[in-house]
Design an enzyme around this catalytic site. Structure first.
Site, PDB file in Angstrom:
ATOM      1  N   THR A   1      21.259  60.436  69.351  1.00 15.82           N
ATOM      2  CA  THR A   1      20.021  61.169  69.057  1.00 15.82           C
ATOM      3  C   THR A   1      18.918  60.231  68.569  1.00 15.82           C
ATOM      4  OG1 THR A   1      20.879  61.509  66.842  1.00 15.82           O
ATOM      5  CG2 THR A   1      21.196  63.314  68.404  1.00 15.82           C
TER       6      THR A   1
ATOM      7  N   SER B   1      24.383  66.351  63.228  1.00 15.68           N
ATOM      8  CA  SER B   1      23.995  66.678  64.612  1.00 15.68           C
ATOM      9  C   SER B   1      25.131  67.222  65.472  1.00 15.68           C
ATOM     10  CB  SER B   1      23.433  65.430  65.301  1.00 15.68           C
ATOM     11  OG  SER B   1      22.341  64.942  64.594  1.00 15.68           O
TER      12      SER B   1
ATOM     13  N   ARG C   1      26.954  40.481  64.334  1.00 17.17           N
ATOM     14  CA  ARG C   1      26.310  39.407  65.105  1.00 17.17           C
ATOM     15  C   ARG C   1      26.689  38.002  64.657  1.00 17.17           C
ATOM     16  NH1 ARG C   1      20.438  42.116  64.721  1.00 17.17           N
ATOM     17  NH2 ARG C   1      20.733  43.786  66.245  1.00 17.17           N
TER      18      ARG C   1
ATOM     19  N   CYS D   1      16.316  42.622  68.587  1.00 18.19           N
ATOM     20  CA  CYS D   1      15.303  42.764  69.644  1.00 18.19           C
ATOM     21  C   CYS D   1      14.374  41.560  69.774  1.00 18.19           C
ATOM     22  CB  CYS D   1      14.479  44.021  69.398  1.00 18.19           C
ATOM     23  SG  CYS D   1      14.032  44.251  67.672  1.00 18.19           S
TER      24      CYS D   1
ATOM     25  N   GLN E   1       5.345  43.103  65.796  1.00 20.06           N
ATOM     26  CA  GLN E   1       6.426  43.994  66.200  1.00 20.06           C
ATOM     27  C   GLN E   1       6.059  45.468  66.176  1.00 20.06           C
ATOM     28  OE1 GLN E   1       9.765  40.937  64.424  1.00 20.06           O
ATOM     29  NE2 GLN E   1      10.378  43.048  64.712  1.00 20.06           N
TER      30      GLN E   1
ATOM     31  N   ARG F   1       4.877  43.571  61.235  1.00 15.25           N
ATOM     32  CA  ARG F   1       4.885  44.905  61.865  1.00 15.25           C
ATOM     33  C   ARG F   1       3.447  45.334  62.118  1.00 15.25           C
ATOM     34  NH1 ARG F   1       9.497  46.690  63.827  1.00 15.25           N
ATOM     35  NH2 ARG F   1      10.539  46.193  61.882  1.00 15.25           N
TER      36      ARG F   1
ATOM     37  N   HIS G   1       7.457  44.530  71.423  1.00 17.09           N
ATOM     38  CA  HIS G   1       7.209  43.424  70.496  1.00 17.09           C
ATOM     39  C   HIS G   1       6.495  42.285  71.235  1.00 17.09           C
ATOM     40  CE1 HIS G   1       9.727  45.470  67.766  1.00 17.09           C
ATOM     41  NE2 HIS G   1      10.799  44.696  67.759  1.00 17.09           N
TER      42      HIS G   1
ATOM     43  N   ASN H   1      10.921  46.537  73.150  1.00 13.48           N
ATOM     44  CA  ASN H   1      12.013  46.280  72.203  1.00 13.48           C
ATOM     45  C   ASN H   1      13.137  47.307  72.274  1.00 13.48           C
ATOM     46  OD1 ASN H   1       9.641  47.725  71.038  1.00 13.48           O
ATOM     47  ND2 ASN H   1      11.087  48.147  69.397  1.00 13.48           N
TER      48      ASN H   1
HETATM   49  P1  A2P Z   1      21.513  61.746  63.511  1.00 12.95           P
HETATM   50  O1  A2P Z   1      20.423  62.081  64.479  1.00 12.95           O
HETATM   51  O2  A2P Z   1      22.557  62.798  63.459  1.00 12.95           O
HETATM   52  O3  A2P Z   1      21.017  61.324  62.154  1.00 12.95           O
HETATM   53  P2  A2P Z   1      17.303  56.019  64.348  1.00 12.95           P
HETATM   54  O4  A2P Z   1      17.595  54.615  63.890  1.00 12.95           O
HETATM   55  O5  A2P Z   1      16.389  56.062  65.501  1.00 12.95           O
HETATM   56  O6  A2P Z   1      16.851  56.895  63.235  1.00 12.95           O
HETATM   57  O7  A2P Z   1      18.738  56.607  64.893  1.00 12.95           O
HETATM   58  C1  A2P Z   1      19.948  56.499  64.172  1.00 12.95           C
HETATM   59  C2  A2P Z   1      21.068  57.133  64.989  1.00 12.95           C
HETATM   60  O8  A2P Z   1      22.319  56.907  64.332  1.00 12.95           O
HETATM   61  C3  A2P Z   1      20.952  58.642  65.122  1.00 12.95           C
HETATM   62  O9  A2P Z   1      21.498  59.051  66.360  1.00 12.95           O
HETATM   63  C4  A2P Z   1      21.820  59.140  63.973  1.00 12.95           C
HETATM   64  O10 A2P Z   1      22.307  60.458  64.141  1.00 12.95           O
HETATM   65  C5  A2P Z   1      22.961  58.161  64.086  1.00 12.95           C
HETATM   66  N1  A2P Z   1      23.761  58.088  62.842  1.00 12.95           N
HETATM   67  C6  A2P Z   1      23.307  57.865  61.588  1.00 12.95           C
HETATM   68  N2  A2P Z   1      24.352  57.863  60.713  1.00 12.95           N
HETATM   69  C7  A2P Z   1      25.476  58.087  61.444  1.00 12.95           C
HETATM   70  C8  A2P Z   1      26.865  58.226  61.126  1.00 12.95           C
HETATM   71  N3  A2P Z   1      27.316  58.087  59.883  1.00 12.95           N
HETATM   72  N4  A2P Z   1      27.723  58.477  62.137  1.00 12.95           N
HETATM   73  C9  A2P Z   1      27.276  58.586  63.419  1.00 12.95           C
HETATM   74  N5  A2P Z   1      25.983  58.479  63.770  1.00 12.95           N
HETATM   75  C10 A2P Z   1      25.091  58.237  62.797  1.00 12.95           C
END
Ligand code: A2P
Length: 329
Positions: free
Chosen positions: A9, A38, A97, A126, A153, A227, A234, A307
Site C-alpha cells: 500500500t 490494512s 545493505r 535511491c 531529492q 530535500r 532525484h 527515485n
Molecule cells: P500500511 O499501509 O498498512 O501502513 P510508505 O513508506 O510509503 O508510507 O509505505 C510503507 C509501507 O509499509 C506501507 O505499505 C505500510 O502498510 C507497510 N508497513 C508498515 N509497517 C508494516 C508492518 N509492520 N508490517 C507490514 N507492512 C508494514
C-alpha cells in the site's frame, strides 16, 4: 511464480505493483502484504483487486520471492522468516545493505554476483542507484578516485506523509508534518537523520553503498543531500575525479553505451535531464557532462532518475527478473 509484495500500500509498493504488471513478471499468485491496519483492504494489480494478507499468512504461503518495501524494522524482523521457508527476499530498506553477508545489487553492474544461496538481497538507496549506474562504465575505464555529490531529492522518497505535507502547504491547509520544516518553497539540507559525524544517514549511504557496489573501499566520497519540493525524481550534481586521464568524447560514448542510461546533453538546444521528464521512466538520465577545469582528471555531470522507479521499484523487479531468468529461485 508466487510473489509477495510487502508494503504493497506504500509509495514504493504501489510502483512495484505497476512495474511488475508493465514488465509482465511471471506471477501465478500475487500476495500483497501491508501492516495489520490494512489487512482485508485491497490493492489493484492488472485491473483486478487483491486482498491484503497478513505477514503470517504470506510466510505460510511460501512464495518463491518476496519484494519488501515496508521500512527497515519490518525487514529486519520478517525477511529472515521468509528466507527460512525458502523464499528469496529482495529488500528495498536499508536494513541489510551494509551486512557483509548480503549482496547489494544494481543489476546492470553486479547481478552476476548473485547465487541461489542468496536468500536476502539488498536493493540500494535511491540516490546511490542512479549515481553508481552513471559511474560504473567510467569507473571501469578510468577508476574513480573521489566523488563530491550534491543531491536535490524528491519528497516522494520520504513516503506518503511527505507528499501530503507538500499538498497541504500548497493549498494553505494545516496537517501532519513529515519534515521539521515547511517543504513548499523551501530546500531542506537534511535527508534522513543526522549521524555522529555531522553527516546525515542519506549522505553516509552514498559513501558506504557506492564503495560496496563498485567494489572499491578506497573511493573517497563526500555528499550533501537536500530535500526539495519536487515530485518526479532525484537530481544530483556529481563531481568525479579519476585516477587516470580521460577523454571527454569517450566518456559520452561510455555513458551512451551503458544499459539503463540515457544521455540528454546539448547546451545549444537547452537539453539536460530534469525530474519532470524523468518521472515515470525507468532510465537514469545524464547531462551537463563537462570537464572540471579547476582540477586534473575531473568531470562534472548532472544525473536525474525517478527515485520510485530505478531508485526503488524497477531496480528491485530487475533483480527478481534476473533471479528468475538464471533459475536462482
Ligand atoms: P500500511 O499501509 O498498512 O501502513 P510508505 O513508506 O510509503 O508510507 O509505505 C510503507 C509501507 O509499509 C506501507 O505499505 C505500510 O502498510 C507497510 N508497513 C508498515 N509497517 C508494516 C508492518 N509492520 N508490517 C507490514 N507492512 C508494514
Amino acid at each position: 511464480m508466487k510473489v509477495a509484495v510487502v508494503g504493497a500500500t506504500g509509495m514504493v509498493g504501489q510502483v512495484m505493483l505497476q512495474v511488475l504488471a508493465e514488465r509482465n513478471f511471471p506471477i501465478t499468485e500475487l500476495i500483497p502484504v501491508a501492516s495489520e491496519r490494512s489487512v482485508g483492504k485491497t490493492v489493484s494489480y492488472k485491473g483486478k483487486e487483491y486482498t491484503i494478507s497478513s505477514m503470517e499468512d504470506a510466510i505460510a504461503a511460501r512464495p518463491e520471492i518476496a519484494i519488501f518495501s515496508a521500512g527497515g524494522d519490518t525487514s529486519l524482523k520478517f525477511a529472515p522468516k521468509f528466507a527460512e521457508v525458502g523464499t528469496t527476499v529482495v529488500d528495498n530498506s536499508s536494513a541489510w545493505r551494509m551486512d557483509p553477508d548480503k549482496k547489494l545489487i544494481v543489476p546492470e553492474i553486479n547481478a552476476s554476483e548473485l547465487t541461489a544461496q542468496d536468500k536476502i538481497i539488498a536493493n540500494p538507496n535511491c540516490s546511490t542507484i542512479q549515481m553508481v549506474l552513471s559511474l560504473a562504465p567510467l569507473h571501469k575505464k578510468y577508476k574513480v578516485k573521489r566523488l563530491v555529490i550534491s543531491t536535490y531529492q524528491s519528497i516522494t522518497g520520504t513516503g506518503v506523509k511527505a507528499v501530503q505535507q507538500l499538498e497541504n502547504e500548497y493549498n494553505d491547509e494545516k496537517g501532519e508534518m513529515a519534515y521539521n520544516y515547511p517543504i513548499h518553497r523551501n530546500a531542506i539540507p537534511a535527508c534522513d537523520v543526522f549521524t555522529e559525524n555531522g553527516y546525515t544517514k542519506e549522505e553516509m549511504k552514498l559513501v558506504n553503498e557506492t564503495q560496496k557496489i563498485l567494489g572499491d573501499r578506497s573511493i573517497a566520497v563526500t555528499a550533501t543531500a537536500v530535500r526539495i519540493p519536487v515530485v518526479g525524481g532525484h537530481s544530483e550534481a556529481i563531481n568525479v575525479q579519476f585516477e587516470n586521464e580521460f577523454d571527454l568524447a569517450d566518456v559520452r560514448k561510455l555513458l551512451q553505451a551503458q544499459d539503463g542510461v540515457t544521455v540528454q546533453d546539448n547546451p545549444d538546444t537547452n537539453t539536460y535531464p530534469m525530474p519532470i521528464y524523468a518521472h515515470g521512466k525507468d532510465d537514469v538520465f545524464v547531462g551537463r557532462i563537462r570537464r572540471d577545469f579547476s582540477q586534473e582528471n575531473t568531470l562534472n555531470m548532472w544525473v536525474v532518475a525517478d527515485n520510485l522507479r530505478k531508485g526503488a521499484a524497477t531496480n528491485a523487479v530487475q533483480i527478481a527478473e534476473y533471479l528468475s531468468a538464471q533459475g536462482l529461485l
